[in-house]
Design a protein around this motif. Sequence first.
Motif, PDB file in Angstrom:
ATOM      1  N   GLY A  81      36.690  14.559  -7.548  1.00 21.66           N
ATOM      2  CA  GLY A  81      35.243  14.389  -7.531  1.00 21.66           C
ATOM      3  C   GLY A  81      34.504  15.194  -6.496  1.00 21.66           C
ATOM      4  O   GLY A  81      33.277  15.279  -6.526  1.00 21.66           O
ATOM      5  N   GLY A  82      35.220  15.770  -5.522  1.00 20.40           N
ATOM      6  CA  GLY A  82      34.579  16.694  -4.596  1.00 20.40           C
ATOM      7  C   GLY A  82      33.790  16.093  -3.463  1.00 20.40           C
ATOM      8  O   GLY A  82      33.189  16.824  -2.682  1.00 20.40           O
ATOM      9  N   GLY A  83      33.740  14.761  -3.321  1.00 22.51           N
ATOM     10  CA  GLY A  83      33.065  14.171  -2.171  1.00 22.51           C
ATOM     11  C   GLY A  83      31.556  14.287  -2.187  1.00 22.51           C
ATOM     12  O   GLY A  83      30.919  14.172  -1.142  1.00 22.51           O
ATOM     13  N   TRP A  84      30.942  14.476  -3.372  1.00 19.29           N
ATOM     14  CA  TRP A  84      29.488  14.663  -3.439  1.00 19.29           C
ATOM     15  C   TRP A  84      28.734  13.449  -2.894  1.00 19.29           C
ATOM     16  O   TRP A  84      27.605  13.576  -2.414  1.00 19.29           O
ATOM     17  CB  TRP A  84      29.062  14.914  -4.892  1.00 19.29           C
ATOM     18  CG  TRP A  84      29.417  13.793  -5.818  1.00 19.29           C
ATOM     19  CD1 TRP A  84      30.562  13.650  -6.542  1.00 19.29           C
ATOM     20  CD2 TRP A  84      28.616  12.650  -6.116  1.00 19.29           C
ATOM     21  NE1 TRP A  84      30.544  12.497  -7.266  1.00 19.29           N
ATOM     22  CE2 TRP A  84      29.358  11.848  -7.017  1.00 19.29           C
ATOM     23  CE3 TRP A  84      27.363  12.202  -5.709  1.00 19.29           C
ATOM     24  CZ2 TRP A  84      28.879  10.645  -7.524  1.00 19.29           C
ATOM     25  CZ3 TRP A  84      26.879  11.001  -6.204  1.00 19.29           C
ATOM     26  CH2 TRP A  84      27.631  10.235  -7.100  1.00 19.29           C
ATOM     27  N   TRP A  85      29.335  12.259  -2.966  1.00 20.76           N
ATOM     28  CA  TRP A  85      28.664  11.042  -2.507  1.00 20.76           C
ATOM     29  C   TRP A  85      28.458  11.031  -0.995  1.00 20.76           C
ATOM     30  O   TRP A  85      27.701  10.222  -0.478  1.00 20.76           O
ATOM     31  CB  TRP A  85      29.465   9.819  -2.940  1.00 20.76           C
ATOM     32  CG  TRP A  85      30.906   9.880  -2.518  1.00 20.76           C
ATOM     33  CD1 TRP A  85      31.464   9.390  -1.369  1.00 20.76           C
ATOM     34  CD2 TRP A  85      31.974  10.489  -3.258  1.00 20.76           C
ATOM     35  NE1 TRP A  85      32.809   9.651  -1.344  1.00 20.76           N
ATOM     36  CE2 TRP A  85      33.158  10.321  -2.488  1.00 20.76           C
ATOM     37  CE3 TRP A  85      32.058  11.150  -4.475  1.00 20.76           C
ATOM     38  CZ2 TRP A  85      34.392  10.794  -2.907  1.00 20.76           C
ATOM     39  CZ3 TRP A  85      33.293  11.615  -4.873  1.00 20.76           C
ATOM     40  CH2 TRP A  85      34.439  11.453  -4.111  1.00 20.76           C
ATOM     41  N   ASN A  86      29.141  11.924  -0.277  1.00 15.09           N
ATOM     42  CA  ASN A  86      28.966  12.018   1.172  1.00 15.09           C
ATOM     43  C   ASN A  86      27.962  13.086   1.579  1.00 15.09           C
ATOM     44  O   ASN A  86      27.746  13.304   2.776  1.00 15.09           O
ATOM     45  CB  ASN A  86      30.314  12.309   1.846  1.00 15.09           C
ATOM     46  CG  ASN A  86      31.263  11.125   1.756  1.00 15.09           C
ATOM     47  OD1 ASN A  86      30.838   9.986   1.902  1.00 15.09           O
ATOM     48  ND2 ASN A  86      32.541  11.393   1.517  1.00 15.09           N
ATOM     49  N   ASP A  87      27.354  13.752   0.588  1.00 14.94           N
ATOM     50  CA  ASP A  87      26.380  14.801   0.879  1.00 14.94           C
ATOM     51  C   ASP A  87      24.995  14.181   0.915  1.00 14.94           C
ATOM     52  O   ASP A  87      24.357  13.991  -0.122  1.00 14.94           O
ATOM     53  CB  ASP A  87      26.458  15.902  -0.188  1.00 14.94           C
ATOM     54  CG  ASP A  87      25.643  17.132   0.197  1.00 14.94           C
ATOM     55  OD1 ASP A  87      24.850  17.033   1.148  1.00 14.94           O
ATOM     56  OD2 ASP A  87      25.809  18.169  -0.451  1.00 14.94           O
ATOM     57  N   THR A  88      24.527  13.855   2.108  1.00 11.69           N
ATOM     58  CA  THR A  88      23.233  13.191   2.250  1.00 11.69           C
ATOM     59  C   THR A  88      22.094  14.066   1.749  1.00 11.69           C
ATOM     60  O   THR A  88      21.185  13.614   1.059  1.00 11.69           O
ATOM     61  CB  THR A  88      22.987  12.816   3.718  1.00 11.69           C
ATOM     62  OG1 THR A  88      24.077  12.027   4.179  1.00 11.69           O
ATOM     63  CG2 THR A  88      21.694  12.037   3.858  1.00 11.69           C
ATOM     64  N   ALA A  89      22.149  15.347   2.088  1.00 10.78           N
ATOM     65  CA  ALA A  89      21.063  16.252   1.703  1.00 10.78           C
ATOM     66  C   ALA A  89      20.954  16.353   0.184  1.00 10.78           C
ATOM     67  O   ALA A  89      19.864  16.300  -0.390  1.00 10.78           O
ATOM     68  CB  ALA A  89      21.276  17.631   2.316  1.00 10.78           C
ATOM     69  N   THR A  90      22.084  16.480  -0.499  1.00  9.03           N
ATOM     70  CA  THR A  90      22.063  16.601  -1.949  1.00  9.03           C
ATOM     71  C   THR A  90      21.575  15.316  -2.605  1.00  9.03           C
ATOM     72  O   THR A  90      20.796  15.341  -3.559  1.00  9.03           O
ATOM     73  CB  THR A  90      23.466  16.955  -2.472  1.00  9.03           C
ATOM     74  OG1 THR A  90      23.881  18.192  -1.881  1.00  9.03           O
ATOM     75  CG2 THR A  90      23.477  17.098  -3.979  1.00  9.03           C
ATOM     76  N   SER A  91      22.015  14.165  -2.078  1.00  9.77           N
ATOM     77  CA  SER A  91      21.598  12.884  -2.650  1.00  9.77           C
ATOM     78  C   SER A  91      20.100  12.683  -2.493  1.00  9.77           C
ATOM     79  O   SER A  91      19.416  12.247  -3.411  1.00  9.77           O
ATOM     80  CB  SER A  91      22.370  11.744  -1.975  1.00  9.77           C
ATOM     81  OG  SER A  91      23.759  11.883  -2.178  1.00  9.77           O
ATOM     82  N   GLN A  92      19.558  13.027  -1.323  1.00  5.99           N
ATOM     83  CA  GLN A  92      18.130  12.888  -1.113  1.00  5.99           C
ATOM     84  C   GLN A  92      17.336  13.816  -2.012  1.00  5.99           C
ATOM     85  O   GLN A  92      16.298  13.443  -2.555  1.00  5.99           O
ATOM     86  CB  GLN A  92      17.792  13.155   0.360  1.00  5.99           C
ATOM     87  CG  GLN A  92      18.305  12.079   1.302  1.00  5.99           C
ATOM     88  CD  GLN A  92      18.029  12.413   2.754  1.00  5.99           C
ATOM     89  OE1 GLN A  92      17.674  13.550   3.091  1.00  5.99           O
ATOM     90  NE2 GLN A  92      18.203  11.432   3.629  1.00  5.99           N
ATOM     91  N   ALA A  93      17.842  15.038  -2.201  1.00  5.90           N
ATOM     92  CA  ALA A  93      17.146  15.986  -3.082  1.00  5.90           C
ATOM     93  C   ALA A  93      17.146  15.497  -4.518  1.00  5.90           C
ATOM     94  O   ALA A  93      16.149  15.608  -5.239  1.00  5.90           O
ATOM     95  CB  ALA A  93      17.800  17.366  -2.985  1.00  5.90           C
ATOM     96  N   ALA A  94      18.271  14.922  -4.965  1.00 10.20           N
ATOM     97  CA  ALA A  94      18.341  14.410  -6.334  1.00 10.20           C
ATOM     98  C   ALA A  94      17.397  13.228  -6.524  1.00 10.20           C
ATOM     99  O   ALA A  94      16.722  13.108  -7.549  1.00 10.20           O
ATOM    100  CB  ALA A  94      19.779  14.001  -6.670  1.00 10.20           C
ATOM    101  N   GLN A  95      17.327  12.344  -5.519  1.00  9.39           N
ATOM    102  CA  GLN A  95      16.427  11.211  -5.614  1.00  9.39           C
ATOM    103  C   GLN A  95      14.969  11.672  -5.653  1.00  9.39           C
ATOM    104  O   GLN A  95      14.147  11.156  -6.400  1.00  9.39           O
ATOM    105  CB  GLN A  95      16.652  10.261  -4.444  1.00  9.39           C
ATOM    106  CG  GLN A  95      18.004   9.553  -4.494  1.00  9.39           C
ATOM    107  CD  GLN A  95      18.267   8.717  -3.249  1.00  9.39           C
ATOM    108  OE1 GLN A  95      17.440   8.646  -2.356  1.00  9.39           O
ATOM    109  NE2 GLN A  95      19.427   8.098  -3.213  1.00  9.39           N
TER     110      GLN A  95
END
Length: 502
Positions: free
Chosen positions: A475-489
């Motif tokens: 899965g690549g650890g995407w759930w630990n990428d705060t910047a990406t999660s905030q951008a998606a939200q």
Amino acid sequence: MALVTVLLSQFCLLSGCAVGPDYRTPPPPATETYTPTPLPDQTASSPGASGVPQQFVARQDIPAQWWTLFHCEPLDALIREALANSPNVAAAQAALRQAGENLRAQMGTTLYPSVDAKANATREKFNGVTFGQPGLHRILNLYNASVNVSYNLDVFGGARRELESLRSQVDYEGFQLQAAYLALSANIVTAAAKEASLREQIEATERIATDEDAQLGVLRKQFELGGVNRTAVLSQETLVAQTRATLPPLRQSLDQTRHQLAVLAGKPPSDTGVPEFRLSMFTLPQSLPVSVPSSLVRQRPDILAADATLHQASAQVGVATANMYPQLTLSAGYGPQALTPAGLLKYADMIWSIGAGVTQPIFRGGQLSAQKRAADAAFDQANAQYRQTVLLAFQNVADTLRALEHDATGLRAQTEAWRAARDSLDLTRGQFRIGGVSYLALLDAQRQYQQTVVNLAQAQAARYADTAALFQALGGGWWNDTATSQAAQATSAPAPASAGPQ
């Protein structure tokens, strides 16, 4: 019947009921392992930086920027550039924005009443026959302005199910975006490792060709002195030509890999800014995470995207079910009416209207029931596709874990074969100089050594490539990428209502 409908409607409004199934994510497969036999505590080791043993650590989390574990700054910089410039990522981001805007649009018509300003101007001939005065004829102008309000009562939850479906589409596109990030980074790591391997193979082949050419010079001198026959010289010339003939395909593969890296980074193949990679630039991660199967279904973007698709299909079953029930609509209008445009701005007669409507499907030729059955079939299809995605994901992890295990043992065997072939060639050359072995023995030793050099470079690169494949499979650890999660939200979250036309 009307009283029953009204009472049922009031009950549904108060309870917030919505027809159709309430979605639940299917449980993961009942297994605690990926492979039928346990994994070793660590992989085999062999000499060199590419031969360090790797340990499988259960339940260890994966960093969002997992590629940094290879400790290669040019690789890190290239991936950062690719994530910022890749057209595939840009397309996935645009698809996520589109899904978010579609959700906002539907929320506007579902959660809030529609309010419209309306102005009419008509000129008509009035006939008094309607009122029993056949001789009365008048032509008049009529102007009116009004504010109209309408609202569809979502009594049976069809509109809410539609919102649920659109939210699932937003989730799907968000996971597709994460999959694009993951695939892009993994492809770059794999291509960089392939480039490094090809450079090793080319350089080793060039060294072998140089040695064989030097050996050809010795044989020619021996032939001139009568020490060997012409056949030995011709055989060595053939060997040199065959060795050099392997270089163009290797260089072609290297060029193609370089072009691939440029395109992955969002650049044309002619761009010269892509760094050159060698195996010595990479550090092989020694600690490898192994997520438990129950966690994998909550990590892999493709599984989560399939889950969102299944959720969307479930919501559409609710929509199709709600379409079979009565639809209630409220409407109202208020505004002035006058015989002249100026009269609208002064005191004029005010007109208003209040209405409520109920539409109950009675006969549609089987349309609604067919649509419901079609929605049920689409849900069954999405459910089967979800289960298949999960099984393939488990297979992907199992294949990668075994590949890492076999890569390590294979590298150790290739290292031993290369060392034995190198020692055999050195010994055979020495014996050939003093006439201890025939030229055929030397020729065979040269061919064996050449093959082991190429195999060794390929085995070294396989460890880096399959290590990247494991991070991708988990899965690549995407759930630990705060910047990406905030951008998606920020991209997908509904925006608050604002004043003005919407």
